[in-house]
Enzyme design. Structure first.
Site, short mmCIF file in Angstrom:
data_model
loop_
_atom_site.label_atom_id
_atom_site.label_comp_id
_atom_site.label_asym_id
_atom_site.label_seq_id
_atom_site.Cartn_x
_atom_site.Cartn_y
_atom_site.Cartn_z
N SER A 45 59.65 -21.78 -23.14
CA SER A 45 60.17 -21.58 -21.79
C SER A 45 60.57 -22.92 -21.17
O SER A 45 61.50 -23.56 -21.63
CB SER A 45 59.15 -20.83 -20.95
N ASP A 69 62.14 -19.22 -26.66
CA ASP A 69 62.55 -18.52 -25.44
C ASP A 69 62.81 -19.51 -24.31
O ASP A 69 62.27 -19.39 -23.20
CB ASP A 69 61.49 -17.50 -25.03
N HIS A 115 58.82 -12.23 -23.12
CA HIS A 115 58.62 -13.67 -22.94
C HIS A 115 57.20 -14.10 -23.31
O HIS A 115 56.99 -15.19 -23.84
CB HIS A 115 58.94 -14.03 -21.49
#
EC number: 3.1.1.47
Length: 444
Positions: free
Chosen positions: A274, A297, A352
């Site tokens: 992330s 991600d 996620h």
């Protein structure tokens, strides 16, 4: 990044009895919550909790895994990390997953809930362990490739242990940084040397955006600091590898001198999730010692457009199916050029949080409802992620292992993978290919 605030809170609350089965009504913490709406939601979700507790998986490699914490320089300018490494066989105990109650308070603040929620989470989750041997001696006699790992927004150094442990079980040393840029939900340091000597911690919590702040500007400053922290951590570990005497401020049982001559200095990579995925790109653009990078991600907002053309190293995007969106994918596409190695795959049915440990510490039903779990089994998702990563690392770090057995995963060749992305970018000029020679059909 953590999941949406309410989703994460409800999911964690509903799983409390899974970790520590007692009579919730006897504890009655909701009596201290003024909002009856909050109390009703928590009680209702507690009643919906499933009866089976999930656990963070062990590594699938042949090495036993040890774990310790390292802090160099007691101030908030220093380096703080959790180290996963191949260890000797011994009787050391597993490692606490979240080692201090203040981390639960930080999560509570990030979630926008009363501090009492932090106490509740600490009470129930404070004894959860992860399958690595705490302070176990390093397995000596060989040099190991090094991975620097960067966490997401609202996270901290310990909550990607499923990835760190699996990589270490396959013969890597993994340095999972706790960032001091204000993006961790909590972190600590020491005000001076005397405070460090007596263990008097000073805590800092997530830096919240202030009215009038432009998020892009704030996050860009943070990602630049994060990349510098990655390089700073690398500097320190390589100094130790050279035999330079460096003291671990935490003064733990683990002897830092064990790390001397343990690092294969030509085999270093950076991985992150992330916000940590964006940190991977920033670090690659600034530090050529990172031979390749893997962005899990990735959240691309923090990055300046200028860096996309400044990343010569091989780069691998591993995405979830449900987090990505067109603007994010378009920014990933800017990294692509015919003379650079770029790969992208998407894990089908994933969310996620399939990359973080939260997906393993919650029950199936509630984890699915509140997006800590996807349609895919969490163990299958992390196994695909780790195996694809290992194959990519072998190829670009020149490892003499058998990880090439998973080369097909890099191309998305598995029933639970797709090459490229599931995001439909309608303008054909924005079509993202898995490699310069790949067909456009790989995108959809």
């Amino acid at each position: 990044m953590l999941p949406p605030k309410l989703h994460a809170l409800f999911c964690l609350c509903s799983c409390l009895t899974l970790v520590h089965p007692i009579d919730w009504q006897d504890l009655n913490p909701v009596a201290h919550i003024r909002s009856s709406a909050w109390a009703n939601k928590i009680q209702a979700l507690m009643a919906a909790a499933s009866i089976r507790q999930s656990r963070i998986p062990k590594g699938n490699g042949s090495y036993s895994v040890g774990c310790t914490d390292l802090m160099f320089d007691y101030t908030n300018k220093g380096t703080f990390l959790r180290l996963y490494y191949p260890s000797q066989e011994d009787d050391h105990s597993d490692t606490l997953w979240i080692p201090n109650k203040e981390y639960f308070f930080g999560l509570s603040k990030y979630l926008g809930t009363p501090w009492l929620m932090g106490k509740i989470l600490s009470f129930f989750f404070g004894s959860v362990t992860t399958p690595a041997n705490w302070n176990s001696p390093l397995r000596t006699g060989e040099k190991y490739p090094l991975i620097v790992f960067s966490h997401g927004l609202g996270a901290f150094r310990t909550i990607y242990s499923a990835i760190g442990i699996d990589l270490a079980s396959h013969g890597f040393i993994v340095a999972a940084i706790e960032h001091r840029d204000g993006s961790a939900s909590a972190t600590y340091y020491f005000k001076d040397q005397s405070a460090a000597e007596i263990g008097n911690k000073s805590w800092s919590y997530l830096q919240e955006l202030k009215p009038g702040d432009e998020e892009i500007h704030v996050r860009n400053e943070q990602v630049q600091k994060r990349a510098k922290e990655c390089s700073q951590a690398l500097n320190l570990i390589l100094d130790i590898d050279h035999g330079r005497p460096i003291k671990n401020v935490l003064d733990l049982e683990f002897d830092v001198e064990q790390l001397k001559d343990s690092i294969d200095r030509d085999k270093i990579a950076v991985i992150g999730h992330s916000f940590g995925g964006a940190t991977v790109l920033q670090a690659l653009s600034e530090d050529q010692r990172f031979r390749c990078g893997i962005a899990l991600d990735a959240w691309m907002l923090p990055l300046d457009d200028a860096i996309y053309s400044r990343i010569p190293q091989p780069l691998f995007f591993i995405n979830s199916e449900r987090f990505q969106f067109p603007e994010n994918i378009k920014k990933m596409k800017k990294c692509y050029s015919p003379d650079k190695e770029r790969k992208m795959i998407t894990i089908r049915g994933s969310v996620h949080q399939n990359f973080a440990d939260f997906t393993f510490t919650t029950g199936k039903i509630v984890g699915y409802i509140f997006t800590l779990k996807g349609d895919i089994d969490s163990n299958v998702a992390i196994d695909l992620c780790n195996k694809a990563s290992l194959a990519f690392l072998q190829k670009h770090l020149g490892l003499r292992k058998d990880f090439d057995q998973w080369d097909s995963l890099i191309e998305g060749k598995d029933e639970n993978l797709m090459p490229g992305t599931n995001i439909n970018i309608t303008n054909e000029h924005d079509t993202l290919q898995n490699s310069p020679e790949a067909e456009k059909s790989n995108l959809d």
